[in-house]
Design a protein around this motif. Structure first.
Motif, short mmCIF file in Angstrom:
data_model
loop_
_atom_site.label_atom_id
_atom_site.label_comp_id
_atom_site.label_asym_id
_atom_site.label_seq_id
_atom_site.Cartn_x
_atom_site.Cartn_y
_atom_site.Cartn_z
N VAL A 172 0.84 -1.21 0.00
CA VAL A 172 0.00 0.00 0.00
C VAL A 172 0.87 1.25 0.00
O VAL A 172 0.62 2.20 -0.75
N ALA A 182 -4.81 3.07 -4.07
CA ALA A 182 -4.50 1.77 -3.44
C ALA A 182 -5.71 1.24 -2.70
O ALA A 182 -6.28 1.93 -1.85
N TRP A 183 -6.10 0.01 -3.04
CA TRP A 183 -7.14 -0.69 -2.30
C TRP A 183 -6.50 -1.83 -1.54
O TRP A 183 -5.75 -2.62 -2.11
N GLY A 184 -6.80 -1.90 -0.26
CA GLY A 184 -6.30 -2.99 0.56
C GLY A 184 -7.26 -4.17 0.55
O GLY A 184 -8.48 -3.99 0.63
N LEU A 200 -4.29 -1.76 7.11
CA LEU A 200 -4.12 -1.23 5.76
C LEU A 200 -4.63 0.21 5.64
O LEU A 200 -4.08 1.00 4.88
N ALA A 205 -4.31 3.05 2.65
CA ALA A 205 -5.21 2.50 1.64
C ALA A 205 -6.43 3.39 1.47
O ALA A 205 -7.02 3.87 2.45
#
Length: 219
Positions: A172, A182-184, A200, A205
């Motif tokens: 991330v 950014a996707w966690g 995250l 994220a």
């Protein structure tokens, strides 16, 4: 808020496409034990989740501990044996990849041989072809942005139009440092009993989700 519409999706491999983080971190702990270094599974997850084997060597070198020359070859075989016995794809990932209309690729801290083995073994390789990028291809691994910038450049998409799906703090951080969304993802078995959302989100994220069937609802 306007919905983000990426022109490229970069998937991490371990913990996002394949449920491998517990297997690889246990292999690391076992390999280090043979080399005379004590490391629990929890410590391995905290220190090395999403990191390359180069980062492992550098970590112990900074502590004044040189690992044996045979360590990396031994670790590679341990991981291969563990994956061959137990590796599974992340639930729902094949269905998701089959429906994506956006170009996608893989960018992972693992070496290219391990990425290919993981994706071939779990039947996911055809979704990516040769669009596989490894930390071996850049000077600095995650959390530096180099790998994601390299992948986006090879795919011909600007960082600002790129979405990264990651399961690790270092991943991330690397995506955000690259100027990407950014996707966690917390659906891997290594997050069972851990506050993956909190971990995250604290790393930066933009969103966190724990099931691949919820992926398209976030776009």
């Amino acid at each position: 808020m306007r919905t983000f519409e990426p022109e490229l999706i970069i998937f991490d491999c371990d913990g996002v496409l394949v449920d491998s983080e517990l297997l690889s971190c246990q292999s690391l702990a076992d390999g280090l034990a043979v080399a005379g270094v004590a490391l629990s599974l929890d410590e391995a997850l905290k220190l090395f989740l999403g990191r390359s084997t180069k980062a492992v060597l550098e970590h112990y070198r900074s502590l004044g501990r040189e690992l044996p020359e045979s360590f990396l070859a031994d670790l590679k075989q341990r991981v291969r044996d563990s994956f061959s016995a137990s590796l599974q794809p992340i639930p729902g990932i094949a269905a998701l990849l089959s429906t994506l209309a956006v170009p996608c690729c893989v960018a992972s801290s693992s070496d290219l041989d391990r990425i290919k083995f993981s994706l071939q073994f779990t039947g996911l390789i055809d979704h990516f072809g040769d669009r596989l990028y490894s930390a071996e291809m850049v000077a600095r691994g995650k959390p530096a942005p180099d790998l994601f910038l390299y992948a986006a450049d090879r795919m011909g998409i600007p960082p600002a139009r790129t979405l990264v799906v990651e399961d690790s703090v270092s991943g991330v951080m690397a995506a955000k440092a690259a100027g990407m969304t950014a996707w966690g993802f917390t659906g891997g078995s290594h997050y069972h009993g851990r506050d993956g959302h909190g971990i995250l989100e604290a790393a930066g994220a933009d969103r966190v989700f724990d099931c691949m069937r919820d992926f398209s609802g976030n776009l």
